[in-house]
Write an enzyme that holds these catalytic residues in place. Structure first.
Site, PDB file in Angstrom:
ATOM      1  N   LYS A 170       0.794  -1.347  -0.084  1.00 55.87           N
ATOM      2  CA  LYS A 170       0.038   0.188   0.171  1.00 55.87           C
ATOM      3  C   LYS A 170       0.786   0.853   0.207  1.00 55.87           C
ATOM      4  O   LYS A 170       1.885   1.317   0.607  1.00 55.87           O
ATOM      5  CB  LYS A 170      -0.831   0.306   1.125  1.00 55.87           C
ATOM      6  CG  LYS A 170      -1.822  -1.182   1.307  1.00 55.87           C
ATOM      7  CD  LYS A 170      -3.080  -0.267   0.181  1.00 55.87           C
ATOM      8  CE  LYS A 170      -3.920  -2.072   0.538  1.00 55.87           C
ATOM      9  NZ  LYS A 170      -5.394  -1.310  -0.747  1.00 55.87           N
ATOM     10  N   LYS A 194     -14.419  -6.997  -7.019  1.00 59.52           N
ATOM     11  CA  LYS A 194     -14.196  -7.442  -5.877  1.00 59.52           C
ATOM     12  C   LYS A 194     -15.870  -7.711  -5.716  1.00 59.52           C
ATOM     13  O   LYS A 194     -16.852  -6.589  -6.071  1.00 59.52           O
ATOM     14  CB  LYS A 194     -13.804  -6.063  -4.789  1.00 59.52           C
ATOM     15  CG  LYS A 194     -11.942  -5.711  -4.841  1.00 59.52           C
ATOM     16  CD  LYS A 194     -11.913  -4.604  -3.994  1.00 59.52           C
ATOM     17  CE  LYS A 194     -11.203  -4.495  -3.586  1.00 59.52           C
ATOM     18  NZ  LYS A 194     -10.231  -3.404  -2.956  1.00 59.52           N
TER      19      LYS A 194
END
Length: 347
Positions: free
Chosen positions: A162, A260
């Site tokens: 990230k 997702k």
């Protein structure tokens, strides 16, 4: 099917906790409310998980407020097109994680009725799943080093880092030093400007990064298209993808999409998006939110049809309420048994 024979839908909200704070460019959290939906009909059950994300306008409160309304759309569990149409008629674009939970529950009920795993019910290949990445979340540099070192020591061969900080170059250098042999992927969570993204491209290429996920703001398709034209690494959409219908517009700006279930409205919607992306020459990653093994299992049933997997959401938890997934470091075995292939742990 008469109203008297409609399935019963019930739900409960659990607070799941990550083993350590999980940080991305937008926020850091440790507690994740997840609502488990159960569909009961004819002595069989199907289960789903609502994993709301405030970035897409969902919270625990919205999930619990709309579930009584959307649950009324569940009639014949086999009528998947009708379920999608009724959910869309009630709330066309909002509350995808609730729709996901209901669609998951209907699909698992059908798999239980047929006595087969969901992937087999959907006619998908029994191919092995791609190795999943393990996420290194944003923290201070020493902690990110530790996360990478520990994950590599446990056998994870793919790390997703990230980014979206003022020290992104230092993070990449540090993680390459700590885990020189792993495959690296990067997720900026829409935090970079166009200038930052262009500067970072050279850094990522030099570090051998496999791809960069969502470098720019969700609505900046022109910026992503321009970045893609000069990038030496693939550009993958996440925050820019809200609905199945978005895939066509994204094909000109991205090399791939991250699917997702909780964001697209369920496994059947994700499968539609997967096939649409393939039709437009895009690569596909099966991703996840921070979810229990129930939500991860649903994504895993589709992941064998994808190029990449990012299914570590339950691995990050300290208190996963479901068991049954078979992990060997980043390698997740295809779920077995009827339905999703996971069971609720005893309290």
């Amino acid at each position: 099917m008469s109203a008297a024979t409609f399935p019963t839908v019930s739900w409960e909200t659990l607070e799941l906790h990550t083993a350590q704070p999980f940080g991305i460019a937008r926020w850091t959290h440790s507690v994740y409310p997840r609502t488990i939906v159960t569909l009961t009909h004819g002595g069989l059950t199907g289960r789903g998980e609502a994993a709301p994300n405030a970035f897409y306008g969902e919270t625990r409160g919205t999930v619990e407020a709309v579930l009584p309304i959307l649950a009324e759309a569940v009639e014949d569990p086999w009528d998947w097109d009708g379920l999608h149409a009724r959910l869309s008629a009630r709330m066309p674009y909002d509350h995808p994680s609730v729709k996901c939970a209901l669609e998951m529950a209907a699909v698992e009920w059908c798999a239980a009725r047929a006595g087969v795993p969901v992937w087999q019910l959907l006619g998908l290949s029994p191919a092995p799943l791609p190795e999943s990445s393990y996420t290194v979340s944003i923290a201070d540099l020493d902690d990110m080093r530790r996360q990478a070192r520990d994950a590599a020591a446990r056998g994870h061969g793919v790390l997703k880092v990230k980014l979206g900080t003022d020290r992104d170059e230092a993070i990449i250098a540090a993680l390459r030093e700590e885990a020189p042999h792993v495959r690296l992927r990067v997720d900026a969570n829409a935090a970079w400007t166009r200038t930052q993204a262009r500067r970072m491209l050279g850094v990522l290429e030099a570090a051998g990064v496999e791809f960069v996920e969502q470098p720019l703001a969700a609505g900046d398709l022109d910026g992503h298209a321009a970045l893609r034209a000069v990038a030496g690494v693939p550009i993958v959409a996440d925050e820019s993808l809200h609905h199945v219908s978005d895939v066509l517009a994204l094909a000109r700006a991205f090399d791939g999409v991250n699917l997702k279930l909780a964001k697209l409205g369920g496994p059947l919607q994700a499968l539609r998006a997967l096939r649409l992306a393939r039709a437009h020459g895009m690569s596909v990653m099966m991703g996840c939110m921070i979810e229990s093994s129930l939500g991860i299992a649903a994504a895993a049933h589709l992941a064998g049809a994808c190029d990449w997997a990012d299914l570590d959401g339950a691995l990050l938890l300290a208190d996963d309420p479901f068991s049954g997934l078979d992990w060997t470091a980043g390698h997740l075995a295809r779920p077995t048994g009827s339905g999703w292939g996971v069971e609720r742990r005893a309290p």
